[in-house]
Scaffold this active site. Structure first.
Site, PDB file in Angstrom:
ATOM      1  N   THR A 138      22.655 -11.148  30.434  1.00  0.00           N
ATOM      2  CA  THR A 138      22.240 -10.320  29.309  1.00  0.00           C
ATOM      3  C   THR A 138      23.442  -9.806  28.521  1.00  0.00           C
ATOM      4  OG1 THR A 138      21.233  -8.181  28.807  1.00  0.00           O
ATOM      5  CG2 THR A 138      22.131  -8.408  31.003  1.00  0.00           C
ATOM      6  N   GLU A 140      23.659  -6.816  27.746  1.00  0.00           N
ATOM      7  CA  GLU A 140      23.833  -5.413  28.151  1.00  0.00           C
ATOM      8  C   GLU A 140      25.058  -5.213  29.042  1.00  0.00           C
ATOM      9  OE1 GLU A 140      20.503  -3.112  29.181  1.00  0.00           O
ATOM     10  OE2 GLU A 140      19.201  -4.087  27.717  1.00  0.00           O
ATOM     11  N   TYR A 164      20.511  -1.296  35.725  1.00  0.00           N
ATOM     12  CA  TYR A 164      20.120  -2.686  35.434  1.00  0.00           C
ATOM     13  C   TYR A 164      21.331  -3.501  34.996  1.00  0.00           C
ATOM     14  CZ  TYR A 164      18.674  -6.645  32.573  1.00  0.00           C
ATOM     15  OH  TYR A 164      18.576  -7.897  32.008  1.00  0.00           O
TER      16      TYR A 164
HETATM   17  P1  NAD Z   1      10.651 -10.493  33.827  1.00  0.00           P
HETATM   18  O1  NAD Z   1      10.791  -9.171  34.467  1.00  0.00           O
HETATM   19  O2  NAD Z   1       9.560 -10.731  32.841  1.00  0.00           O
HETATM   20  O3  NAD Z   1      10.517 -11.621  34.932  1.00  0.00           O
HETATM   21  C1  NAD Z   1      11.276 -11.644  36.113  1.00  0.00           C
HETATM   22  C2  NAD Z   1      10.618 -12.610  37.081  1.00  0.00           C
HETATM   23  O4  NAD Z   1      11.421 -12.652  38.269  1.00  0.00           O
HETATM   24  C3  NAD Z   1       9.221 -12.193  37.518  1.00  0.00           C
HETATM   25  O5  NAD Z   1       8.350 -13.308  37.481  1.00  0.00           O
HETATM   26  C4  NAD Z   1       9.408 -11.696  38.951  1.00  0.00           C
HETATM   27  O6  NAD Z   1       8.267 -11.880  39.759  1.00  0.00           O
HETATM   28  C5  NAD Z   1      10.569 -12.569  39.403  1.00  0.00           C
HETATM   29  N1  NAD Z   1      11.338 -11.965  40.499  1.00  0.00           N
HETATM   30  C6  NAD Z   1      11.780 -10.678  40.600  1.00  0.00           C
HETATM   31  N2  NAD Z   1      12.426 -10.512  41.761  1.00  0.00           N
HETATM   32  C7  NAD Z   1      12.444 -11.710  42.385  1.00  0.00           C
HETATM   33  C8  NAD Z   1      12.987 -12.190  43.606  1.00  0.00           C
HETATM   34  N3  NAD Z   1      13.663 -11.371  44.416  1.00  0.00           N
HETATM   35  N4  NAD Z   1      12.817 -13.479  43.937  1.00  0.00           N
HETATM   36  C9  NAD Z   1      12.111 -14.319  43.133  1.00  0.00           C
HETATM   37  N5  NAD Z   1      11.562 -13.924  41.975  1.00  0.00           N
HETATM   38  C10 NAD Z   1      11.727 -12.643  41.598  1.00  0.00           C
HETATM   39  O7  NAD Z   1      12.073 -10.797  33.175  1.00  0.00           O
HETATM   40  P2  NAD Z   1      12.434 -11.601  31.847  1.00  0.00           P
HETATM   41  O8  NAD Z   1      12.395 -10.686  30.703  1.00  0.00           O
HETATM   42  O9  NAD Z   1      11.660 -12.863  31.833  1.00  0.00           O
HETATM   43  O10 NAD Z   1      13.968 -11.900  32.155  1.00  0.00           O
HETATM   44  C11 NAD Z   1      14.350 -13.095  32.865  1.00  0.00           C
HETATM   45  C12 NAD Z   1      15.852 -13.090  33.027  1.00  0.00           C
HETATM   46  O11 NAD Z   1      16.470 -13.050  31.748  1.00  0.00           O
HETATM   47  C13 NAD Z   1      16.393 -11.863  33.782  1.00  0.00           C
HETATM   48  O12 NAD Z   1      17.441 -12.317  34.595  1.00  0.00           O
HETATM   49  C14 NAD Z   1      16.924 -10.938  32.699  1.00  0.00           C
HETATM   50  O13 NAD Z   1      17.978 -10.173  33.177  1.00  0.00           O
HETATM   51  C15 NAD Z   1      17.383 -11.955  31.676  1.00  0.00           C
HETATM   52  N6  NAD Z   1      17.362 -11.507  30.266  1.00  0.00           N
HETATM   53  C16 NAD Z   1      16.230 -10.967  29.731  1.00  0.00           C
HETATM   54  C17 NAD Z   1      16.200 -10.616  28.375  1.00  0.00           C
HETATM   55  C18 NAD Z   1      14.968 -10.019  27.750  1.00  0.00           C
HETATM   56  O14 NAD Z   1      15.056  -9.580  26.594  1.00  0.00           O
HETATM   57  N7  NAD Z   1      13.829  -9.995  28.399  1.00  0.00           N
HETATM   58  C19 NAD Z   1      17.339 -10.813  27.586  1.00  0.00           C
HETATM   59  C20 NAD Z   1      18.491 -11.358  28.180  1.00  0.00           C
HETATM   60  C21 NAD Z   1      18.485 -11.722  29.516  1.00  0.00           C
HETATM   61  O1  DAU Z   2      19.509  -6.851  25.551  1.00  0.00           O
HETATM   62  C1  DAU Z   2      18.870  -7.675  26.488  1.00  0.00           C
HETATM   63  C2  DAU Z   2      17.952  -6.830  27.341  1.00  0.00           C
HETATM   64  O2  DAU Z   2      16.824  -6.510  26.535  1.00  0.00           O
HETATM   65  C3  DAU Z   2      17.508  -7.528  28.625  1.00  0.00           C
HETATM   66  O3  DAU Z   2      18.623  -7.760  29.429  1.00  0.00           O
HETATM   67  C4  DAU Z   2      16.488  -6.678  29.389  1.00  0.00           C
HETATM   68  O4  DAU Z   2      16.011  -7.378  30.512  1.00  0.00           O
HETATM   69  C5  DAU Z   2      15.326  -6.373  28.451  1.00  0.00           C
HETATM   70  O5  DAU Z   2      14.417  -5.525  29.102  1.00  0.00           O
HETATM   71  C6  DAU Z   2      15.828  -5.738  27.163  1.00  0.00           C
HETATM   72  O6  DAU Z   2      16.357  -4.409  27.432  1.00  0.00           O
HETATM   73  P1  DAU Z   2      16.091  -3.192  26.428  1.00  0.00           P
HETATM   74  O7  DAU Z   2      16.264  -1.930  27.152  1.00  0.00           O
HETATM   75  O8  DAU Z   2      16.882  -3.381  25.177  1.00  0.00           O
HETATM   76  O9  DAU Z   2      14.539  -3.494  26.080  1.00  0.00           O
HETATM   77  P2  DAU Z   2      13.288  -2.508  25.899  1.00  0.00           P
HETATM   78  O10 DAU Z   2      12.196  -3.328  25.293  1.00  0.00           O
HETATM   79  O11 DAU Z   2      13.000  -1.738  27.116  1.00  0.00           O
HETATM   80  O12 DAU Z   2      13.826  -1.502  24.793  1.00  0.00           O
HETATM   81  C7  DAU Z   2      14.256  -1.956  23.528  1.00  0.00           C
HETATM   82  C8  DAU Z   2      14.767  -0.746  22.769  1.00  0.00           C
HETATM   83  O13 DAU Z   2      13.642   0.101  22.456  1.00  0.00           O
HETATM   84  C9  DAU Z   2      15.718   0.118  23.576  1.00  0.00           C
HETATM   85  O14 DAU Z   2      16.716   0.646  22.708  1.00  0.00           O
HETATM   86  C10 DAU Z   2      14.846   1.252  24.119  1.00  0.00           C
HETATM   87  C11 DAU Z   2      13.787   1.403  23.048  1.00  0.00           C
HETATM   88  N1  DAU Z   2      12.438   1.811  23.533  1.00  0.00           N
HETATM   89  C12 DAU Z   2      11.898   1.142  24.580  1.00  0.00           C
HETATM   90  C13 DAU Z   2      10.656   1.499  25.058  1.00  0.00           C
HETATM   91  C14 DAU Z   2      10.055   0.775  26.241  1.00  0.00           C
HETATM   92  C15 DAU Z   2      11.770   2.834  22.891  1.00  0.00           C
HETATM   93  O15 DAU Z   2      12.269   3.408  21.910  1.00  0.00           O
HETATM   94  N2  DAU Z   2      10.531   3.178  23.358  1.00  0.00           N
HETATM   95  C16 DAU Z   2       9.950   2.571  24.445  1.00  0.00           C
HETATM   96  O16 DAU Z   2       8.830   2.964  24.848  1.00  0.00           O
END
Ligand code: NAD
Ligand code: DAU
Length: 365
Positions: A138, A140, A164
């Site tokens: 990520t 982050e 995280y």
């Molecule tokens: P998510 O929370 O939607 O999905 C995570 C998945 O991992 C789930 O299906 C969960 O059951 C599985 N999981 C959790 N613990 C596990 C374990 N111990 N063994 C096997 N499976 C397990 O997450 P996401 O948003 O799809 O993110 C996927 C990856 O991408 C993560 O590594 C996250 O850090 C990274 N990422 C996410 C974002 C975002 O915006 N969502 C952005 C950049 C990077």
């Molecule tokens: O930047 C990549 C990351 O983006 C990933 O690594 C993480 O897995 C993913 O969860 C996401 O993290 P954020 O914290 O940026 O996502 P989230 O959707 O939780 O929040 C987006 C922004 O909105 C953040 O600045 C917090 C704000 N927020 C979030 C929630 C849930 C609000 O203002 N209100 C809310 O209720």
């Protein structure tokens, strides 16, 4: 390359990005998938319903930290690559309880690396050279940017601010060390905020769509001026495919959407699209804008002010660029949630309601 017949080993493939990746991988005819997922609250087999009868997909419920299981999967399926999506991914949950983040994101990634290293060491020469371990990370991990500061490059120092992001940073360091010390052919991708189909409605965009449709407050943390870079999930998946195909072992690649927006802008955009697609009228037949539900709430502790990704390296070296703008991607996303109210209904179960009570109860929402 042996990409056609050998499977790819995906972890976390029942979550948001992982399931999009698996569905697209199969749709592109890239070959079989072994999908290991623990099915935590964030994992959902309904995301994979479209490939339920597809013999190219093997789903295994289990933990990446379960060494015996992971070793067995390597031995049985002999994958040509691993893509590690499995993680605890929600920043707010990491603040309430960091333990699971340490266990999965650090210990789990370590055990997966160890099992991959043992399998890779025993491969014949050619297969050892072409094997890849792609770790999905990520933006982050780089910490928070000042307004106007240059976007994160791959060389930016690590300054994680939440449990995280600290746990993701620790895993990134382990991945790097496995390349430098053992020569394991690893790749790391650091991506910005994803949005799109199958995102669990604890994250900002699906939470706001879900709450808006239910007539509930749209909680915006602090002043709503925090900036994120937004990437449509299919673009993230295509970038990962490209990195597996052509990335240089030991390298990291930033992935972003060139879409910096404040949180308030994002929520207002969602509201405008909903006003157009699903207007709310009351007895007076006057339309009430969804934006009237926006509610400013207590800020997230340690909230990073701005993330921005410089994605020029992946463009220059691998020829990847996102295809969606925020305007096209967010419209597709809202339409998907409107068309899939059953999916949302199923995931917003008892456990989800407990989480929202814990997270938003003392914020007055
Ligand atoms: P998510 O929370 O939607 O999905 C995570 C998945 O991992 C789930 O299906 C969960 O059951 C599985 N999981 C959790 N613990 C596990 C374990 N111990 N063994 C096997 N499976 C397990 O997450 P996401 O948003 O799809 O993110 C996927 C990856 O991408 C993560 O590594 C996250 O850090 C990274 N990422 C996410 C974002 C975002 O915006 N969502 C952005 C950049 C990077
Ligand atoms: O930047 C990549 C990351 O983006 C990933 O690594 C993480 O897995 C993913 O969860 C996401 O993290 P954020 O914290 O940026 O996502 P989230 O959707 O939780 O929040 C987006 C922004 O909105 C953040 O600045 C917090 C704000 N927020 C979030 C929630 C849930 C609000 O203002 N209100 C809310 O209720």
């Amino acid at each position: 390359m042996t990409m056609i017949s050998k499977p790819i080993f995906v972890t976390g493939g029942a979550g948001f990005i992982g399931s999009n990746f698996v569905l697209e991988w199969l749709a592109c005819g890239k070959g079989p998938v072994v999908n290991l997922d623990k099915l935590t609250y964030a994992g959902n087999l309904a995301n994979l319903a479209n490939i339920y009868n597809d013999s190219r997909h093997t789903f295994v419920r289990g933990d990446i930290a379960d060494t015996k299981l992971v070793e067995r999967l390597f031995a049985e399926h002999r994958p040509f690559a691993v893509v590690n999506f499995a993680a605890e991914s929600h920043v707010d949950r990491s603040i309430h309880g960091p333990g699971d983040f340490i266990q999965t994101n650090i210990v789990g990634s370590f055990r997966l690396l160890e099992a991959a290293r043992a399998y890779w060491s025993g491969l014949p020469e050619g297969e050892r050279t072409s094997f890849r371990f792609l770790h999905v990370s990520t933006d982050e991990v780089y910490g928070s940017l000042e307004p106007g500061a240059p976007a994160f490059q791959e060389s930016h120092r690590y300054e994680p601010n939440s449990p995280y992001s600290a746990s993701k940073a620790a895993a990134d360091h382990l991945v790097r060390a496995y390349y430098r010390t053992y020569g394991l052919p690893v790749l790391t991708t650091n991506c910005s905020n994803n949005y799109g189909p199958y995102q669990f409605p604890e994250k900002l965009i699906p939470l706001c769509i879900h709450n808006a449709l239910a007539g509930k407050p749209l909680p915006v943390y602090g002043d709503g001026q925090q900036i994120r870079d937004w990437l449509y999930v299919a673009d993230h998946c295509s970038a990962i495919r490209r990195v597996i195909e052509a990335g240089q072992p030991g390298e990291t690649y930033n992935i972003g959407g060139y879409n910096e927006k404040t949180n308030l802008d994002v929520v207002q955009t969602v509201c405008k699209i909903l006003d157009e697609l699903k207007p709310v009228t009351y007895h007076s037949s006057r339309i009430t804008p969804y934006a009237s539900l926006i509610t400013f709430v207590k800020d997230r502790p340690g909230h990073d002010r701005r993330y921005a990704i410089d994605a020029r390296k992946i463009e220059r070296e691998l020829g990847w660029r996102p295809t969606e703008t925020f305007e096209t991607g967010i419209r597709k996303t809202v339409l998907w949630y409107l068309d899939n109210t059953n999916w949302v209904g199923n995931v917003t179960s008892g456990a989800y309601r407990e989480w929202t009570a814990k997270q938003y109860g003392d914020r007055g929402v």
